[in-house]
Design a protein around this motif. Structure first.
Motif, PDB file in Angstrom:
ATOM      1  N   LYS A 144       0.840  -1.207   0.000  1.00 24.27           N
ATOM      2  CA  LYS A 144       0.000   0.000   0.000  1.00 24.27           C
ATOM      3  C   LYS A 144       0.876   1.258   0.000  1.00 24.27           C
ATOM      4  O   LYS A 144       0.592   2.229  -0.694  1.00 24.27           O
ATOM      5  CB  LYS A 144      -0.927   0.020   1.215  1.00 24.27           C
ATOM      6  CG  LYS A 144      -1.956  -1.054   1.224  1.00 24.27           C
ATOM      7  CD  LYS A 144      -3.083  -0.711   0.305  1.00 24.27           C
ATOM      8  CE  LYS A 144      -4.176  -1.764   0.410  1.00 24.27           C
ATOM      9  NZ  LYS A 144      -5.217  -1.546  -0.537  1.00 24.27           N
ATOM     10  N   HIS A 145       1.952   1.215   0.764  1.00 25.41           N
ATOM     11  CA  HIS A 145       2.857   2.372   0.828  1.00 25.41           C
ATOM     12  C   HIS A 145       3.509   2.622  -0.526  1.00 25.41           C
ATOM     13  O   HIS A 145       3.626   3.760  -0.974  1.00 25.41           O
ATOM     14  CB  HIS A 145       3.918   2.140   1.914  1.00 25.41           C
ATOM     15  CG  HIS A 145       4.803   3.320   2.128  1.00 25.41           C
ATOM     16  ND1 HIS A 145       6.053   3.403   1.592  1.00 25.41           N
ATOM     17  CD2 HIS A 145       4.592   4.485   2.798  1.00 25.41           C
ATOM     18  CE1 HIS A 145       6.598   4.559   1.924  1.00 25.41           C
ATOM     19  NE2 HIS A 145       5.728   5.234   2.660  1.00 25.41           N
ATOM     20  N   PHE A 184       1.006   4.099  -2.804  1.00 25.64           N
ATOM     21  CA  PHE A 184       0.805   5.486  -2.376  1.00 25.64           C
ATOM     22  C   PHE A 184       1.921   6.381  -2.914  1.00 25.64           C
ATOM     23  O   PHE A 184       1.676   7.460  -3.445  1.00 25.64           O
ATOM     24  CB  PHE A 184       0.748   5.517  -0.844  1.00 25.64           C
ATOM     25  CG  PHE A 184       0.675   6.888  -0.247  1.00 25.64           C
ATOM     26  CD1 PHE A 184      -0.478   7.653  -0.367  1.00 25.64           C
ATOM     27  CD2 PHE A 184       1.748   7.418   0.448  1.00 25.64           C
ATOM     28  CE1 PHE A 184      -0.554   8.917   0.196  1.00 25.64           C
ATOM     29  CE2 PHE A 184       1.680   8.670   1.001  1.00 25.64           C
ATOM     30  CZ  PHE A 184       0.523   9.425   0.878  1.00 25.64           C
ATOM     31  N   LEU A 190      -1.269  12.164  -5.025  1.00 23.17           N
ATOM     32  CA  LEU A 190      -1.587  11.858  -3.636  1.00 23.17           C
ATOM     33  C   LEU A 190      -0.365  12.063  -2.741  1.00 23.17           C
ATOM     34  O   LEU A 190      -0.470  12.617  -1.641  1.00 23.17           O
ATOM     35  CB  LEU A 190      -2.091  10.414  -3.536  1.00 23.17           C
ATOM     36  CG  LEU A 190      -2.684   9.985  -2.217  1.00 23.17           C
ATOM     37  CD1 LEU A 190      -3.852  10.884  -1.833  1.00 23.17           C
ATOM     38  CD2 LEU A 190      -3.153   8.532  -2.302  1.00 23.17           C
ATOM     39  N   TRP A 191       0.794  11.641  -3.234  1.00 25.26           N
ATOM     40  CA  TRP A 191       2.046  11.810  -2.489  1.00 25.26           C
ATOM     41  C   TRP A 191       2.330  13.296  -2.265  1.00 25.26           C
ATOM     42  O   TRP A 191       2.676  13.715  -1.164  1.00 25.26           O
ATOM     43  CB  TRP A 191       3.185  11.135  -3.236  1.00 25.26           C
ATOM     44  CG  TRP A 191       4.506  11.214  -2.522  1.00 25.26           C
ATOM     45  CD1 TRP A 191       5.535  12.033  -2.809  1.00 25.26           C
ATOM     46  CD2 TRP A 191       4.914  10.437  -1.394  1.00 25.26           C
ATOM     47  NE1 TRP A 191       6.568  11.826  -1.946  1.00 25.26           N
ATOM     48  CE2 TRP A 191       6.222  10.842  -1.058  1.00 25.26           C
ATOM     49  CE3 TRP A 191       4.307   9.436  -0.649  1.00 25.26           C
ATOM     50  CZ2 TRP A 191       6.928  10.296  -0.001  1.00 25.26           C
ATOM     51  CZ3 TRP A 191       5.025   8.890   0.408  1.00 25.26           C
ATOM     52  CH2 TRP A 191       6.315   9.324   0.726  1.00 25.26           C
TER      53      TRP A 191
END
Length: 122
Positions: A20-21, A24, A30-31
């Motif tokens: 997930k990381h 992301f 989003l980052w």
């Protein structure tokens, strides 16, 4: 073994979190949004710390000023009581520090209360 099952579950959880990381981090929008928010939180925290430090410094300065004024009022009131037999503490409390200093410099120069009291007007 129950411990083995727990360890396997924890390993799967860690792997999932890592996946997930990575997803992301790959999503630049989003980052970027997350990093902007983090920076805003840091700025806010630093501003609060700066405000606290400024407030503390100002409070110490004001406290010192008040303490100096009260100490000067008390000492001068005692001297006036001894020299002129008058309780002038209430009157002295209304004067700024500069006038209190002027009065303390001149207390020995005057023989009457009225002359002494009027010396701050000259």
């Amino acid at each position: 073994n129950a411990n083995h099952a727990i360890l396997k579950t924890k390993e799967r959880l860690v792997r999932k979190l890592m996946e997930k990381h990575e997803k992301f981090k790959d999503d630049e929008g989003l980052w970027s949004l997350a990093m902007s928010r983090q920076m805003a939180e840091w700025r806010e925290k630093n501003n609060l710390l700066d405000s606290y430090d400024e407030g503390k410094k100002k409070g110490l300065e004001e406290g010192t000023q008040i303490g100096t004024t009260l100490g000067t009022v008390n000492l001068l009131a005692l001297l006036i009581k001894q020299k002129f037999a008058i309780d002038a503490k209430e009157w002295l409390s209304t004067l700024p520090l500069s006038q209190l200093y002027k009065l303390s410099d001149n207390i020995l120069s005057y023989d009457t209360w009225e002359d002494f009291k009027n010396c701050i007007n000259s």
